[in-house]
Design an enzyme around this catalytic site. Structure first.
Site, mmCIF file in Angstrom:
data_model
loop_
_atom_site.group_PDB
_atom_site.id
_atom_site.type_symbol
_atom_site.label_atom_id
_atom_site.label_comp_id
_atom_site.label_asym_id
_atom_site.label_seq_id
_atom_site.Cartn_x
_atom_site.Cartn_y
_atom_site.Cartn_z
ATOM 1 N N GLY A 50 -0.182 -9.258 9.989
ATOM 2 C CA GLY A 50 -1.105 -9.026 9.053
ATOM 3 C C GLY A 50 -1.800 -7.614 9.369
ATOM 4 C CB THR A 71 0.933 -6.817 1.313
ATOM 5 O OG1 THR A 71 0.449 -7.410 2.788
ATOM 6 C CG2 THR A 71 -0.199 -7.043 0.423
ATOM 7 C CD GLU A 101 -2.603 0.798 2.619
ATOM 8 O OE1 GLU A 101 -2.225 0.189 3.473
ATOM 9 O OE2 GLU A 101 -3.236 1.824 2.916
ATOM 10 N NE ARG A 154 5.507 -20.756 29.783
ATOM 11 C CZ ARG A 154 4.949 -20.776 31.158
ATOM 12 N NH1 ARG A 154 3.834 -20.217 31.283
ATOM 13 N NH2 ARG A 154 5.613 -21.498 32.043
ATOM 14 C CG ASP A 185 0.131 -7.620 5.927
ATOM 15 O OD1 ASP A 185 0.851 -8.249 6.865
ATOM 16 O OD2 ASP A 185 0.523 -6.255 5.998
ATOM 17 C CD GLN A 243 3.749 -14.319 10.989
ATOM 18 O OE1 GLN A 243 2.460 -14.466 10.590
ATOM 19 N NE2 GLN A 243 4.234 -13.713 11.923
ATOM 20 N NE ARG A 244 8.518 -9.117 6.098
ATOM 21 C CZ ARG A 244 8.593 -7.873 6.891
ATOM 22 N NH1 ARG A 244 7.435 -7.142 7.479
ATOM 23 N NH2 ARG A 244 9.817 -7.255 6.673
ATOM 24 C CD GLU A 272 1.146 -7.236 12.677
ATOM 25 O OE1 GLU A 272 2.095 -7.428 13.369
ATOM 26 O OE2 GLU A 272 1.007 -6.808 11.590
HETATM 27 O O1 F6P Z 1 2.994 -5.427 5.987
HETATM 28 C C1 F6P Z 1 3.774 -6.407 6.178
HETATM 29 C C2 F6P Z 1 4.283 -6.689 7.603
HETATM 30 O O2 F6P Z 1 4.906 -7.818 7.771
HETATM 31 C C3 F6P Z 1 3.114 -6.592 8.638
HETATM 32 O O3 F6P Z 1 2.193 -7.699 8.770
HETATM 33 C C4 F6P Z 1 3.878 -6.225 9.990
HETATM 34 O O4 F6P Z 1 3.167 -5.327 10.832
HETATM 35 C C5 F6P Z 1 4.825 -5.386 9.513
HETATM 36 O O5 F6P Z 1 4.937 -5.587 7.905
HETATM 37 C C6 F6P Z 1 6.390 -5.415 10.087
HETATM 38 O O6 F6P Z 1 7.054 -4.288 9.367
HETATM 39 P P1 F6P Z 1 8.556 -4.515 9.632
HETATM 40 O O7 F6P Z 1 9.374 -5.260 8.624
HETATM 41 O O8 F6P Z 1 8.903 -2.858 9.477
HETATM 42 O O9 F6P Z 1 8.814 -4.362 11.078
#
Ligand code: F6P
Length: 341
Positions: free
Chosen positions: A170, A125, A103, A265, A127, A273-274, A221
């Site tokens: 997300g 993204t 975005e 916990r 997300d 996740q990325r 989150e």
């Molecule tokens: O937009 C993708 C995202 O991974 C979101 O899910 C998360 O809130 C944000 O980016 C985290 O950003 P950064 O990598 O700058 O910590």
């Protein structure tokens, strides 16, 4: 036509597959040449350019991250702005920009296109929150990673008869939570689109525990309990002025423990996740989007981006992509909620 590709914003599995798809289609079929901008808009503003030929993209579809690097640089700040960027493009013989981003990136691309620059976009993204495309690459991989992590949380939860809270990314939508939570058989899925009371969460947790299960709560989150109005944020703002989210899982765990008496916990999955290799689905989608982006450059479709509608790749204007967030619709949440508790 000489095209500069950039990847901007948070990285995402599949970025390299887009780059490869664009370069292969562009050089082999569309008569295009490519260069890469290092670290997103920062490389554009500073004229930080690297070669991008067929040999540079060999075998990268399966690689995580981005070979170009990325940043959350705003191209209108510092030395940026349309005039300065056009000068840099002219000085380097670059005719057009292919911007791969979410975005924030596409909003900047739209402003620059409105000022006369030649830019096409590829939506990105994890997300999955861009309304103009049914799915974004990276989302499937993030869901896969989150699901596997939850499967693991469930076995340790079972051993200790604990409630496990898994926090996923997300931003302001609950797609990763919804899909990974359903896949992992979560007893509650908490998403930003659905304010939920802590008493309700405790009832779901207690009901799972009463059946002898170790409760699994998945929280996005951006989730807000019904007594709060803002998503939990403790790390300031990003370069586009958006709050950095994260940490709600750690806050919910003691509340759940206090309400139920069940030891609880929290685990924040975060950037795991990325990372790593994209799934086959994401590699295919990303490759198709990259190839289509090369095609729309040939059509001079400035201010447009490629998108997925059903199983087809289509072209939409940046403004359509920026119009509104794709949130989890009520019926999708209701469907999942039938399985809670
Ligand atoms: O937009 C993708 C995202 O991974 C979101 O899910 C998360 O809130 C944000 O980016 C985290 O950003 P950064 O990598 O700058 O910590």
């Amino acid at each position: 036509m000489r095209i500069g590709i950039l990847t901007s914003g948070g990285d995402c599995p599949g970025l390299n597959a887009v780059i490869r798809g664009a370069v292969l289609k562009g050089t082999e079929i569309n008569g295009q040449e490519f260069v890469g901008f290092r670290d997103g808009w920062r490389g554009v503003v500073n004229g930080d350019i690297l070669p991008l030929e067929r040999s540079n993209v060999r075998g990268i579809a399966k690689q995580g991250g981005t070979i170009l690097g990325t940043s959350r640089t705003n191209p209108f700040e510092g030395n940026g702005g349309p005039e300065r960027i056009q000068e840099m493009l002219d000085a380097n013989g670059i005719d057009a920009i292919m911007a791969i981003g979410g975005e924030g990136t596409l909003a900047a691309a739209k402003r620059l296109t409105d000022a006369g620059l030649k830019i096409v976009g590829v939506p990105k993204t994890v997300d999955n929150d861009l309304d103009a495309t049914d799915y974004t690459f990276g989302f499937d991989t993030a869901v896969e990673i989150a699901t596997e992590a939850m499967d693991r949380l469930r076995t340790t939860g079972d051993s200790h008869s604990r409630c496990m809270v898994a926090e996923v990314m997300g931003r302001h939508v609950g797609w990763i939570a919804l899909h990974s939570g359903m896949a992992a058989g979560a007893h509650a899925i908490l998403i930003p689109e659905q304010k939920t009371s802590m008493d309700q969460v405790a009832r779901w947790v207690q009901s799972a525990a009463d059946r002898g299960r170790a409760p699994l709560v998945v929280v996005a989150e951006g989730f807000m309990p019904d007594h709060e109005d803002d998503a939990h944020s403790e790390r300031g703002l990003d370069a586009f002025g958006r709050p950095r989210l994260g940490g709600i899982g750690e806050r919910l765990a003691p509340m759940i423990e206090e309400l139920t008496g069940i030891e609880t916990r929290a685990t924040t999955l975060g950037h795991i996740q990325r990372g790593g290799v994209p799934t086959a689905y994401d590699r295919v989608l990303a490759t198709r989007l990259g190839m289509a982006a090369s095609d729309i450059v040939n059509e001079s479709a400035w201010g447009q981006m490629v998108a997925l509608r059903g199983t087809e790749i289509v072209t939409v204007g940046f403004e359509e992509a920026l119009g509104k967030l794709k949130v989890v619709p009520q019926h999708r949440y209701d469907e999942a909620a039938m399985l809670f508790g």
